[in-house]
Design an enzyme around this catalytic site. Structure first.
Site, PDB file in Angstrom:
ATOM      1  N   SER A 128       0.831  -1.199   0.000  1.00  0.00           N
ATOM      2  CA  SER A 128       0.000   0.000   0.000  1.00  0.00           C
ATOM      3  C   SER A 128       0.875   1.264   0.000  1.00  0.00           C
ATOM      4  O   SER A 128       1.677   1.443  -0.907  1.00  0.00           O
ATOM      5  CB  SER A 128      -0.961  -0.062   1.199  1.00  0.00           C
ATOM      6  OG  SER A 128      -1.995   0.879   1.080  1.00  0.00           O
ATOM      7  N   ASP A 282      -8.274  -5.405  -6.203  1.00  0.00           N
ATOM      8  CA  ASP A 282      -8.110  -4.174  -5.407  1.00  0.00           C
ATOM      9  C   ASP A 282      -8.973  -3.083  -6.034  1.00  0.00           C
ATOM     10  O   ASP A 282      -8.871  -2.798  -7.233  1.00  0.00           O
ATOM     11  CB  ASP A 282      -6.632  -3.773  -5.403  1.00  0.00           C
ATOM     12  CG  ASP A 282      -6.293  -2.733  -4.335  1.00  0.00           C
ATOM     13  OD1 ASP A 282      -7.138  -1.853  -4.054  1.00  0.00           O
ATOM     14  OD2 ASP A 282      -5.168  -2.790  -3.806  1.00  0.00           O
ATOM     15  N   HIS A 311      -7.692  -5.062  -1.665  1.00  0.00           N
ATOM     16  CA  HIS A 311      -6.482  -4.376  -1.216  1.00  0.00           C
ATOM     17  C   HIS A 311      -5.781  -5.211  -0.137  1.00  0.00           C
ATOM     18  O   HIS A 311      -4.559  -5.189  -0.018  1.00  0.00           O
ATOM     19  CB  HIS A 311      -6.858  -3.000  -0.666  1.00  0.00           C
ATOM     20  CG  HIS A 311      -5.690  -2.086  -0.429  1.00  0.00           C
ATOM     21  ND1 HIS A 311      -4.817  -1.713  -1.422  1.00  0.00           N
ATOM     22  CD2 HIS A 311      -5.255  -1.475   0.701  1.00  0.00           C
ATOM     23  CE1 HIS A 311      -3.887  -0.919  -0.919  1.00  0.00           C
ATOM     24  NE2 HIS A 311      -4.128  -0.755   0.372  1.00  0.00           N
TER      25      HIS A 311
END
Length: 339
Positions: A128, A282, A311
């Site tokens: 991330s 995602d 995600h």
């Protein structure tokens, strides 16, 4: 305290503000070898601290502390490194200055070179916002970084990602009646709504449809949203969250004097062997965005994590996804960077 502090002193930020007495919190795993060439840098993601990265570190894994010296620097704003919650006036709470991904990586570079005398990094890896930092390392220090492996993280915050982060920010600011002068009154309880907003983005439609939250011990959707999303966000300081949201919203590896906003040029400059791993489902750091980026990088492999965990395919929760990431890292680390 299971981490160390590297004092940065008074630092000039990209914004032009000087933050006095800045510091990086970091933890190391394994030992630095004599040649100082067994180094892996593994920055933290939005809202995470070094302990949240430890699922990917272990004997027999790609990030094996018996073989590598692994440095996990904490993101500024996360509550351990310089943050709104731990900085004295006049830069405390709402007055904490804006910090960029570029700033973070510049300070991490100081830690690596000044504290440890390291000149080569075998791998920079991250999930991330940690993934964005790995891209930034590759663009800022192309001759130093041999490999990068961002997973579920893009090289910049694309417009849709910006909107998602803005929704999280709006949920928090609504508690202050969208009045920036009332931000000082925000409390951790005001973070509950932010968790609810993020619940719809962190995991895929299929995850919810197939009720995979039952695998995590939750009997109902309501219990899962309260027990995971509300609970994890309510543990965070709202001012730290606002600081990290700003860092995330304005992330772009080309937003600095080296590239002057030329994103494609920044991507082309990354010499590192790269394994770019988006989560296939995602919803806000999309595989499409990563595919665009990987095509411009001279030594990149585009390697999606086929998963319905969205995600959170990169979050260390689902065994199959964890295995895929670890196997990919082992292959990447086995590739020679000589020619």
């Amino acid at each position: 305290m299971d981490y160390e502090i590297f004092d940065l002193g008074d630092v000039a930020l990209q914004s032009g503000v000087t933050l006095p007495g800045a510091f990086l919190a970091y933890k190391t795993y394994g030992r630095l070898n004599e040649k100082k060439d067994n180094v892996i840098v593994y920055p933290t993601a939005f809202g995470d601290q070094h302990v949240q990265n430890e699922w990917l570190i272990g004997n027999g894994m790609a990030l094996d502390p018996r073989k590598y010296f692994i440095i996990v620097p904490n993101l500024l704003g996360n509550g351990l490194s310089s943050s709104p919650s731990n900085t004295p006036p006049p830069f405390d709470r709402v007055n904490f200055p804006q910090v960029t991904i570029y700033d973070n990586v510049k300070f991490q570079h100081r830690l690596v070179t000044e504290k440890f005398g390291i000149q080569k990094i075998a791998l920079v890896v991250g999930w991330s916002m940690g993934g964005i930092q790995s891209f930034q390392w590759g663009a800022s220090y192309p001759d130093m970084v041999e490999r990068i492996a961002p997973f579920a993280g893009a090289a910049k915050t694309w417009p849709h990602t910006y909107v998602v982060l803005d929704g999280m920010k709006a949920a928090l600011m609504a508690a202050a009646r969208l009045d920036s002068n009332q931000r000082d009154q925000l409390t951790s309880a005001d973070m509950r709504a932010v968790g609810r907003v993020y619940a719809g983005w962190g995991l895929s439609q299929a995850f919810y449809r197939e009720e995979l939250y039952r695998e995590l011990g939750f009997d109902s959707l309501a219990d899962f949203v309260a027990g995971v999303w509300e609970d994890s966000f309510m543990k965070m300081d709202p001012h730290n969250v606002l600081a990290m949201l700003w860092t995330g919203q304005f992330a772009d590896i080309s937003a600095n004097p080296a590239y002057n906003g030329d994103f494609d040029a920044a991507l082309r400059s990354i010499k590192a062997l790269a394994c770019v791993m988006p989560g296939s489902t995602d919803l806000f750091c999309t595989a499409d965005d990563n595919e665009y980026e990987a095509k411009l990088m001279p030594n990149a492999v585009f390697n999606p994590i086929e998963s319905i965990w969205g995600h959170f395919a990169g979050r260390g929760i689902n065994r199959a996804d964890n295995q895929f990431i670890d196997d990919s890292l082992k292959r990447l680390l086995a590739r020679s960077t000589n020619g």
